[in-house]
Scaffold this motif. Structure first.
Motif, mmCIF file in Angstrom:
data_model
loop_
_atom_site.group_PDB
_atom_site.id
_atom_site.type_symbol
_atom_site.label_atom_id
_atom_site.label_comp_id
_atom_site.label_asym_id
_atom_site.label_seq_id
_atom_site.Cartn_x
_atom_site.Cartn_y
_atom_site.Cartn_z
ATOM 1 N N ARG A 181 -101.454 55.461 106.674
ATOM 2 C CA ARG A 181 -102.560 56.069 105.922
ATOM 3 C C ARG A 181 -103.740 55.104 105.874
ATOM 4 N NH1 ARG A 181 -99.086 54.407 101.572
ATOM 5 N NH2 ARG A 181 -100.291 53.281 99.985
ATOM 6 N N GLU A 182 -104.840 55.615 105.409
ATOM 7 C CA GLU A 182 -106.074 54.842 105.344
ATOM 8 C C GLU A 182 -105.941 53.654 104.392
ATOM 9 O OE1 GLU A 182 -110.650 56.221 105.395
ATOM 10 O OE2 GLU A 182 -109.451 57.016 103.746
ATOM 11 N N GLY A 183 -106.527 52.537 104.777
ATOM 12 C CA GLY A 183 -106.520 51.343 103.947
ATOM 13 C C GLY A 183 -107.833 50.607 104.084
ATOM 14 N N TYR A 184 -107.964 49.515 103.347
ATOM 15 C CA TYR A 184 -109.150 48.666 103.465
ATOM 16 C C TYR A 184 -108.938 47.648 104.574
ATOM 17 C CZ TYR A 184 -111.303 50.089 98.990
ATOM 18 O OH TYR A 184 -111.905 50.769 97.969
ATOM 19 N N ASP A 185 -110.003 47.358 105.295
ATOM 20 C CA ASP A 185 -109.977 46.315 106.309
ATOM 21 C C ASP A 185 -109.582 45.002 105.645
ATOM 22 O OD1 ASP A 185 -110.756 45.168 108.996
ATOM 23 O OD2 ASP A 185 -112.106 44.069 107.655
ATOM 24 N N MET A 186 -108.539 44.368 106.157
ATOM 25 C CA MET A 186 -108.000 43.156 105.532
ATOM 26 C C MET A 186 -109.013 42.016 105.511
ATOM 27 S SD MET A 186 -104.156 43.076 107.020
ATOM 28 C CE MET A 186 -102.834 43.900 106.166
ATOM 29 N N ALA A 187 -109.694 41.798 106.626
ATOM 30 C CA ALA A 187 -110.671 40.704 106.690
ATOM 31 C C ALA A 187 -111.807 40.925 105.697
ATOM 32 C CB ALA A 187 -111.216 40.558 108.112
ATOM 33 N N GLY A 188 -112.207 42.170 105.517
ATOM 34 C CA GLY A 188 -113.274 42.486 104.568
ATOM 35 C C GLY A 188 -112.870 42.201 103.130
ATOM 36 N N VAL A 189 -111.635 42.552 102.775
ATOM 37 C CA VAL A 189 -111.139 42.276 101.419
ATOM 38 C C VAL A 189 -111.031 40.776 101.201
ATOM 39 C CG1 VAL A 189 -109.167 42.517 99.855
ATOM 40 C CG2 VAL A 189 -109.923 44.483 101.214
ATOM 41 N N ASP A 190 -110.493 40.071 102.186
ATOM 42 C CA ASP A 190 -110.345 38.623 102.058
ATOM 43 C C ASP A 190 -111.709 37.944 101.901
ATOM 44 O OD1 ASP A 190 -107.612 39.024 102.306
ATOM 45 O OD2 ASP A 190 -107.553 38.448 104.423
ATOM 46 N N ALA A 191 -112.703 38.396 102.669
ATOM 47 C CA ALA A 191 -114.047 37.825 102.574
ATOM 48 C C ALA A 191 -114.668 38.118 101.206
ATOM 49 C CB ALA A 191 -114.929 38.367 103.692
ATOM 50 N N LEU A 192 -114.443 39.319 100.688
ATOM 51 C CA LEU A 192 -114.956 39.659 99.362
ATOM 52 C C LEU A 192 -114.347 38.752 98.300
ATOM 53 C CD1 LEU A 192 -116.454 41.356 97.265
ATOM 54 C CD2 LEU A 192 -114.565 43.009 97.373
ATOM 55 N N GLY A 251 -119.847 40.639 88.761
ATOM 56 C CA GLY A 251 -120.196 42.059 88.816
ATOM 57 C C GLY A 251 -121.087 42.419 89.992
ATOM 58 N N PRO A 252 -122.200 41.692 90.179
ATOM 59 C CA PRO A 252 -123.060 42.024 91.320
ATOM 60 C C PRO A 252 -122.368 41.851 92.668
ATOM 61 C CG PRO A 252 -124.278 40.721 89.715
ATOM 62 C CD PRO A 252 -122.836 40.730 89.273
ATOM 63 N N VAL A 253 -121.519 40.853 92.791
ATOM 64 C CA VAL A 253 -120.786 40.644 94.055
ATOM 65 C C VAL A 253 -119.898 41.851 94.321
ATOM 66 C CG1 VAL A 253 -119.103 39.191 95.256
ATOM 67 C CG2 VAL A 253 -120.841 38.132 93.789
ATOM 68 N N LEU A 254 -119.204 42.316 93.285
ATOM 69 C CA LEU A 254 -118.317 43.472 93.448
ATOM 70 C C LEU A 254 -119.112 44.750 93.667
ATOM 71 C CD1 LEU A 254 -115.690 42.616 90.695
ATOM 72 C CD2 LEU A 254 -115.447 42.337 93.169
ATOM 73 N N ASP A 255 -120.235 44.896 92.959
ATOM 74 C CA ASP A 255 -121.049 46.106 93.095
ATOM 75 C C ASP A 255 -121.645 46.250 94.489
ATOM 76 O OD1 ASP A 255 -120.522 46.698 90.447
ATOM 77 O OD2 ASP A 255 -122.433 45.909 89.708
ATOM 78 N N GLU A 256 -122.001 45.132 95.111
ATOM 79 C CA GLU A 256 -122.626 45.167 96.427
ATOM 80 C C GLU A 256 -121.613 45.279 97.565
ATOM 81 O OE1 GLU A 256 -124.986 41.632 96.500
ATOM 82 O OE2 GLU A 256 -126.299 42.340 94.897
ATOM 83 N N ALA A 257 -120.347 45.112 97.269
ATOM 84 C CA ALA A 257 -119.317 45.124 98.305
ATOM 85 C C ALA A 257 -119.151 46.521 98.889
ATOM 86 C CB ALA A 257 -117.989 44.641 97.728
ATOM 87 N N ARG A 258 -119.082 46.571 100.187
ATOM 88 C CA ARG A 258 -118.800 47.809 100.907
ATOM 89 C C ARG A 258 -117.611 47.531 101.812
ATOM 90 N NH1 ARG A 258 -121.248 49.104 97.276
ATOM 91 N NH2 ARG A 258 -123.383 49.842 97.166
ATOM 92 N N LEU A 259 -116.445 47.903 101.354
ATOM 93 C CA LEU A 259 -115.221 47.623 102.105
ATOM 94 C C LEU A 259 -114.982 48.720 103.134
ATOM 95 C CD1 LEU A 259 -112.975 46.403 99.165
ATOM 96 C CD2 LEU A 259 -114.051 45.007 100.944
ATOM 97 N N ALA A 260 -114.806 48.298 104.372
ATOM 98 C CA ALA A 260 -114.555 49.239 105.462
ATOM 99 C C ALA A 260 -113.136 49.786 105.360
ATOM 100 C CB ALA A 260 -114.751 48.539 106.801
#
Length: 104
Positions: free
Chosen positions: A23-34, A49-58
């Motif tokens: 099933r669909e998941g978040y890109d691992m590298a993107g989560v780790d970078a966040l 908060g702003p770091v999390l708000d601006e995050a766009r996880l693939a």
């Protein structure tokens, strides 16, 4: 550094998420970078908060990714647990009863 700060950084750096493949998941590298950006913001004393708000996880499908629900729940805990940045110092107010030297 406060104990709560240290505990939060440790929780972030040690976080693990269930991998999903079918099933669909978040890109691992993107989560780790966040998570790295969140730890860096905490280290600078900035709000997360702003770091999390601006995050766009693939999202990924047909390759391994992190469970979306687990990641979202963890990020919400991080948001609620993160210390708020120190309030800016308010300069002392001059008393209206103090007279400047030479004032008449």
């Amino acid at each position: 550094m406060t104990q709560a700060y240290g505990d939060l950084v440790e929780a972030i750096t040690n976080a693990t998420f269930r991998p999903v493949r079918v099933r669909e998941g978040y890109d691992m590298a993107g989560v780790d970078a966040l998570l790295d950006r969140v730890v860096a913001a905490l280290g600078r004393g900035e709000p997360v908060g702003p770091v999390l708000d601006e995050a766009r996880l693939a999202h990924v499908r047909l390759r391994e990714g992190y469970d979306i629900g687990e990641v979202d729940a963890f990020l919400e805990v991080v948001r609620r647990s993160a210390p708020s940045p120190e309030a800016p110092a308010i300069p002392p107010q001059r008393s209206s009863t103090v007279r400047e030297p030479g004032a008449g």
